[in-house]
Each structure stands twice: as structure tokens, then as C-alpha cells.
Design an enzyme around this catalytic site. Structure first.
Site: not given
Ligand code: UD1
Length: 430
Positions: A22-23, A117, A122, A305, A397
Site C-alpha cells: 500500500k505505502n 492523525c 505528524r 507499523d 484501508r
Molecule cells: C510512513 C508510512 C507509515 C509509517 C511511517 C514510518 C506511508 C503512506 N506511511 O508515514 O505507515 O508508519 O512512514 O515508517 O508510507 N516527521 C517530522 N517532520 C516531517 C516528516 C516526519 O518530524 O516533515 C517525523 C514524524 O512525526 C515521525 C517521523 O518523522 O515521528 C517519521 O515519520 P515519516 O517516516 O515521515 O512517516 P510518514 O511518511 O508520514
């Protein structure tokens, strides 16, 4: 209201085939609009998040043709709108990938800021930092990210935190920037690599995906491609835990065992047998399982996850296990639900101390989010008696045919949407 009802106690036995990731698909589908040629994407999972993403792609003016349940053709030549509707971002957070895709292609994008979320805050500050470094002007107006650039120019970008979303988003935009971009401290998750491979198949020049330094040489244009998405690491891991917790024996097919190493290692540590094949893993859940400690980390560490699924498994293992959630701060909400089944888990901040119990007893519980919902289902399959899981829209989902796949392994589970159907299930299950 739809819910899952199940009668626990059957070890899961047999084979299950894992769907596409999915991701990875969320990134790939948005990247598909970056060319004016046809793009065919295969091995798409038929799950809600993907179907919503396809609607969003259509909404901005691209054409989407379903070739079959798992294959689509996308053509982004007629995109008239660089602005994404708020409704989609509310339904799938990952529509933030439209910023990178549209900014790269049209040098302009307008996408509502994703809201909070239920697994914690996030932010997307790192995505925006990356776009600004490429020369885009970014403002937040009326709750939306508005991005414009006269020219996108390659840059040296250090991501302060390892972020899957920021890595993929910035990589997409940089693909069509002028010159060379280097992303340091990039995420190494399998789906980052899959999106990079997909973009490369469209003519991008991306090197180093899967390591912490990604180097991108910008190209002027991308072309059409046909691409098959990798198997879903988290769906696979969920079935591996289901085999372990029910003391079953499951061959999890159509996987890349390397992507599952952290999960395989932990299941082996607690006493399960994990046998790797070229594109399958077999998990034999031994009667006695033992405690371990787990810390969620970016890939190749243990995936956040998979945290709920391994926690429920440890809740039925002997001794005291400690699970530390290092990625999202609010990911233990399901623990109160699990307590209704008789687990003994104490949560302090981002640490769960799990005292293994001998058995769960069936209860009515609510799925608080996607992965925790799946974890509660596998807990219910290991529990004595009936369990109902509500709010299963979360589970749908991300899991294709979840209950069908579980049933094929011998689980006694049904999706019902009325009390009458639930009663009928109980009568039949005995
Ligand atoms: C993706 C996955 C999600 C998974 C996560 C971590 C998708 C659609 N979703 O979410 O299922 O749980 O990776 O493996 O692929 N952060 C910041 N600033 C940013 C972006 C992230 O501080 O601009 C922080 C987040 O709050 C979190 C960490 O970085 O603590 C990792 O988040 P991130 O890897 O970005 O998660 P997603 O891409 O949202």
C-alpha cells in the site's frame, strides 16, 4: 455498522498470498501523473486508501482506467488542476505526495495540510524544507500548502529526521529539477526504493535509494512505463504474527524475505520457527513463546507499523517484554482495548511493559487505527470465545480481503453489519 466477529482458538494453518505494498503504491500512483504518457501500474492492492488515491488522481484531471482489480492505466496529460481537494487529504494523508509530483511537473501545487492523525503528531516540515531547498516558494494559505517555483534547481538537502514521506516527496520533485540533488539521512524503507525504481523506469536518474544518501540527477521529462509494485511488508508481517500468536503454521507467499528480516528475527527470538524461501516465509508458532524487547526504528529496524501486532503476540508470551515506540508518540492506544481481553500491559510514555498472560478471553473492542485494528483481530483469533472488532473501516484501508485470507487459513471470522448477522454467525460457529 460493519464489524468483524470471530471465534478464537483455531491455529492458523496453510498458505496466504500477500498483496502489493500500500505505502509504495501511494507514492507510485502520484508519481505516475508526472508524465504525459500512459503508465500502467500492476500488483496494486485493492484497499480503500488506494481507491481513494485513484479518485483523487481523477479529480485533478488525470485519466484512470482499471484494467483489472490490481492493474490501472494512468494518463496525466490532461491535468487541469494543480490543486487537490481537501476531502482527499482528510481521507488519506499520503495525498501530500501530490506536492512533490505536481511541483516537479508543473512547478506549482496547492495541497491542503494534512491534519493530525490518531497515532501522534505528524508534521510535514521536512517535506517543505526540501522543496524550499529546491527553490520553491512555499506558503501556507487557508490551511493549504501553496508551492510555486520559476525553476526547480537541484540542492544538497539534509533531512533532520529519517522520514519516509519527506524522502519520497522531495525525491519526486528533484527528479524534474535542474542539476543534481543529494538527499542526506534519507529513509531506506523498501517502498522508498520501489518509488525510486518506478521513477527510474520512467526515465529518472536516481541512485542510492535504499541507502541513507540518495543522489538524483534531474531530467527534463519522464516517459511512460509498466511497473509492478513490491509485496506489502506489513501485511506479510501481520500474517506472520497471526501464525505465531495462534500457534499455527503459515506459509506467507509472494514476499521479499529480506524486507521481513527484523520481524523474522524477533519471532525467532521468542521461540517461533521461521523458515525463509526465495519468495516466501513459513512461520511455525511454537506452543511456548518467550519474552523479548523491541524498539521501533526506521528500516532496517523493527517497523512501527508492526508494533501493535508484535505487542499482542508478546502479550501471550511467557515473561516480561518491553516494547519502545520511537517513531510516533501515540501508538499504544489499543492497549486499553486489549486489556478487555485480559492482557497485562502497562504503558509509560512511549514504552509498554508487557507481562505475558496464559490466554485472552474474547471481548468487544474498537479498532483505533489501521495497524492496531489488525492487531486486535489477530488477538481475537487467539482468544477464547467470541471477539468483535468495531471500526473496521480502518483495517479495510490497508488490508485486502483480510477476513477471506484469514478464513482460508482456518480462522472462524466473518464481516457482519447487524446484530442479527452476528447472532447467525454465533449459531453457525457453535
Ligand atoms: C510512513 C508510512 C507509515 C509509517 C511511517 C514510518 C506511508 C503512506 N506511511 O508515514 O505507515 O508508519 O512512514 O515508517 O508510507 N516527521 C517530522 N517532520 C516531517 C516528516 C516526519 O518530524 O516533515 C517525523 C514524524 O512525526 C515521525 C517521523 O518523522 O515521528 C517519521 O515519520 P515519516 O517516516 O515521515 O512517516 P510518514 O511518511 O508520514
Amino acid at each position: 455498522m460493519e464489524q468483524y466477529i470471530m471465534k478464537g482458538g483455531n491455529p492458523l494453518v496453510g498458505e496466504v498470498t500477500i498483496s502489493g505494498a500500500k505505502n509504495a503504491a501511494l507514492g507510485i500512483l502520484t508519481a505516475a501523473v508526472m508524465t504525459d504518457d500512459d503508465v500502467v501500474v500492476e500488483n496494486l492492492p485493492d484497499v480503500r486508501d488506494i481507491n481513494v488515491m485513484l479518485e483523487a488522481i481523477q479529480e485533478i484531471g488525470a485519466s484512470v482506467t482499471r484494467i483489472d482489480r490490481h492493474t490501472v492505466r494512468i494518463n496525466g496529460s490532461e491535468i487541469g488542476e494543480v490543486s487537490v481537494d481537501d476531502e482527499y487529504i482528510r481521507r488519506i494523508r499520503a495525498s501530500y505526495y501530490f506536492i512533490g509530483a505536481l511541483l516537479g511537473k508543473y512547478k506549482s501545487a496547492q495541497v491542503p495540510l494534512p491534519g493530525g492523525c490518531n497515532i501522534g503528531s505528524r508534521p510535514i516540515d521536512l517535506h517543505l524544507k526540501g522543496f524550499r531547498a529546491l527553490g520553491a516558494e512555499i506558503t501556507v494559505e487557508r490551511g493549504a500548502v501553496v508551492a510555486h517555483a520559476i525553476d526547480l534547481v537541484g540542492a544538497h538537502i539534509y533531512l533532520d529526521k529519517v522520514s519516509v514521506g519527506a524522502t519520497i516527496n522531495v525525491m519526486m520533485a528533484a527528479t524534474l529539477a535542474e542539476g543534481r540533488t543529494i538527499i542526506e539521512n534519507a529513509a531506506k524503507e523498501p517502498h522508498v526504493v520501489d518509488v525510486a525504481n518506478f521513477l527510474n523506469s520512467m526515465g529518472a536518474n536516481i541512485k542510492g535509494a535504499g541507502t541513507d544518501i540518495i543522489r538524483i540527477r534531474g531530467v527534463r521529462k519522464l516517459h511512460g512505463t509498466e511497473y509492478s509494485i513490491i509485496p506489502d511488508q506489513i501485511e506479510a508481517g501481520t500474517f506472520m504474527c497471526a501464525a505465531a500468536i495462534t500457534r499455527g503454521d503459515v506459509m506467507v507467499k509472494n514476499v521479499i524475505p529480506k524486507h521481513l528480516e527484523a520481524i523474522s528475527a524477533k519471532l525467532t527470538e521468542i521461540g517461533c520457527e521461521v523458515i525463509e524461501f526465495d519468495d516466501a516465509v513459513r512461520v511455525v508458532g511454537k506452543p511456548s513463546q518467550y519474552h523479548t524487547n523491541i524498539n521501533t526504528l526506521p528500516y532496517p529496524g523493527f517497523p512501527t507499523d508492526m508494533q501493535p501486532q508484535i505487542t499482542v503476540t508478546l502479550a501471550l508470551a511467557r515473561g516480561t517484554s518491553i516494547v519502545t515506540e520511537s517513531i510516533f508518540e501515540n501508538r499504544f492506544k489499543y492497549v486499553d482495548e486489549l486489556a478487555r481481553m485480559g492482557s497485562n500491559i502497562k504503558v509509560e510514555g512511549n514504552v509498554a511493559v508487557i507481562d505475558g498472560v496464559k490466554g485472552f478471553s474474547g471481548a468487544s473492542v474498537n479498532a483505533p487505527d489501521l495497524r492496531a485494528g489488525a492487531a486486535l483481530v489477530i488477538a481475537g483469533l487467539a482468544a477464547d470465545g467470541y471477539t468483535t472488532v468495531d471500526e473496521i473501516g480502518y483495517i479495510q484501508r490497508g488490508y485486502e480481503c483480510f477476513e477471506e485470507k484469514l478464513k482460508a487459513l482456518g480462522a472462524v471470522i466473518e464481516k457482519v453489519d447487524s446484530e442479527k448477522e452476528a447472532q447467525k454467525f454465533k449459531l453457525q460457529a457453535g
